[in-house]
Scaffold this motif. Sequence first.
Motif, PDB file in Angstrom:
ATOM      1  N   GLU A  96      -4.284  -0.701  -1.447  1.00 54.72           N
ATOM      2  CA  GLU A  96      -5.033  -1.620  -0.589  1.00 54.72           C
ATOM      3  C   GLU A  96      -6.062  -2.417  -1.391  1.00 54.72           C
ATOM      4  O   GLU A  96      -6.175  -3.636  -1.248  1.00 54.72           O
TER       5      GLU A  96
ATOM      6  N   MET B  14      -3.391   7.008  -3.134  1.00 51.08           N
ATOM      7  CA  MET B  14      -2.460   5.923  -3.440  1.00 51.08           C
ATOM      8  C   MET B  14      -2.580   4.785  -2.432  1.00 51.08           C
ATOM      9  O   MET B  14      -2.591   3.603  -2.808  1.00 51.08           O
ATOM     10  N   ASP B  15      -2.707   5.130  -1.174  1.00 52.29           N
ATOM     11  CA  ASP B  15      -2.860   4.098  -0.148  1.00 52.29           C
ATOM     12  C   ASP B  15      -4.120   3.275  -0.396  1.00 52.29           C
ATOM     13  O   ASP B  15      -4.116   2.038  -0.252  1.00 52.29           O
TER      14      ASP B  15
ATOM     15  N   TYR C 101     -14.258   6.288   0.537  1.00 53.99           N
ATOM     16  CA  TYR C 101     -13.162   5.318   0.446  1.00 53.99           C
ATOM     17  C   TYR C 101     -13.656   3.911   0.808  1.00 53.99           C
ATOM     18  O   TYR C 101     -13.221   2.923   0.218  1.00 53.99           O
TER      19      TYR C 101
ATOM     20  N   GLU D  96       7.216   7.564 -11.060  1.00 49.73           N
ATOM     21  CA  GLU D  96       7.312   6.971  -9.721  1.00 49.73           C
ATOM     22  C   GLU D  96       5.986   6.343  -9.300  1.00 49.73           C
ATOM     23  O   GLU D  96       5.944   5.216  -8.795  1.00 49.73           O
ATOM     24  N   VAL D  97       4.904   7.086  -9.505  1.00 46.34           N
ATOM     25  CA  VAL D  97       3.575   6.598  -9.124  1.00 46.34           C
ATOM     26  C   VAL D  97       3.202   5.360  -9.932  1.00 46.34           C
ATOM     27  O   VAL D  97       2.724   4.351  -9.391  1.00 46.34           O
TER      28      VAL D  97
ATOM     29  N   GLU E  46       4.970   2.172  -8.954  1.00 43.26           N
ATOM     30  CA  GLU E  46       4.450   1.594  -7.707  1.00 43.26           C
ATOM     31  C   GLU E  46       3.168   0.810  -7.958  1.00 43.26           C
ATOM     32  O   GLU E  46       2.987  -0.298  -7.446  1.00 43.26           O
TER      33      GLU E  46
ATOM     34  N   PRO F 261      -3.277  11.178  -7.579  1.00 41.24           N
ATOM     35  CA  PRO F 261      -2.491  10.291  -6.723  1.00 41.24           C
ATOM     36  C   PRO F 261      -1.833  10.993  -5.531  1.00 41.24           C
ATOM     37  O   PRO F 261      -0.613  10.978  -5.362  1.00 41.24           O
ATOM     38  N   VAL F 262      -2.658  11.630  -4.687  1.00 39.18           N
ATOM     39  CA  VAL F 262      -2.188  12.091  -3.389  1.00 39.18           C
ATOM     40  C   VAL F 262      -2.017  10.859  -2.506  1.00 39.18           C
ATOM     41  O   VAL F 262      -2.465   9.759  -2.842  1.00 39.18           O
ATOM     42  N   LYS F 263      -1.391  11.015  -1.362  1.00 41.85           N
ATOM     43  CA  LYS F 263      -1.044   9.859  -0.543  1.00 41.85           C
ATOM     44  C   LYS F 263      -2.261   9.018  -0.150  1.00 41.85           C
ATOM     45  O   LYS F 263      -2.244   7.785  -0.239  1.00 41.85           O
ATOM     46  N   SER F 264      -3.345   9.675   0.281  1.00 40.01           N
ATOM     47  CA  SER F 264      -4.521   8.915   0.714  1.00 40.01           C
ATOM     48  C   SER F 264      -5.106   8.098  -0.435  1.00 40.01           C
ATOM     49  O   SER F 264      -5.562   6.961  -0.242  1.00 40.01           O
TER      50      SER F 264
END
Length: 237
Positions: A83, A78-79, A53, A116-117, A120, A73-76
């Motif tokens: 960023e 997507m974050d 990352y 949704e993804v 965003e 697109p799991v949360k980590s």
Amino acid sequence: MTKLSVNINKIATLRNSRGGNVPNLLKVAADIEEFGANGITIHPRPDERHIRYQDARDLKLMVKTEFNIEGNPVKSFMDLVLEVKPTQVTLVPDAVNAITSNAGWDTIKHQAFLKEVIAEFQKNGIRTSIFIDTDAKLIEAAAQTGADRIELYTEYFASEFDKGNKNAIKPYTDAAILAHKLGLGINAGHDLSLDNIKFFKENIPNLAEVSIGHALITESLYLGLENVVSMYLHRLK
């Protein structure tokens, strides 16, 4: 001309195999751009077995061409993308333990999630692409998610082309025609190589970008990285 985005996962794999920073991923990315490539692609996975990352954060500061981040697109993920804010995010439904991507999205089953993804990412100015097979219904559903582009999953074409079956290009040609009609941009990737890229390019109308990693890095072991990037660019003209 179709753009060439070079996937540098394999460079990270080689670096990680010994620890330290050899080869230097950032230097290789800069050299690839200097050799004429139109973009840099990475596909970080949650276990960071190749691209880390932090690599994504570091590359964002120095990539001068287009920067493409692929992944599920799991949360980590997507974050990280929100960023870093790359030029493009390519959504790939790979399992956590997958060696490599092996399927496109079921854009019918997962349409609400993808909408949704994508919304965003687009809200943050990031172009979106969906990794997908050639099924017409799936491409129609992809258009309904609001995605900017699709990336055609080309493993079947590459495998059949190696056997001499040039008719394997037809579903990809049909898919590209349909996608363009629906207002989607067209990318492609997976197992494209110097052997098949010219034929693929000639038969896919409105092909915006190809993302190539494993074959390109392998070919570079024999021919040199600068030569191979130049050879791809020549075939994509």
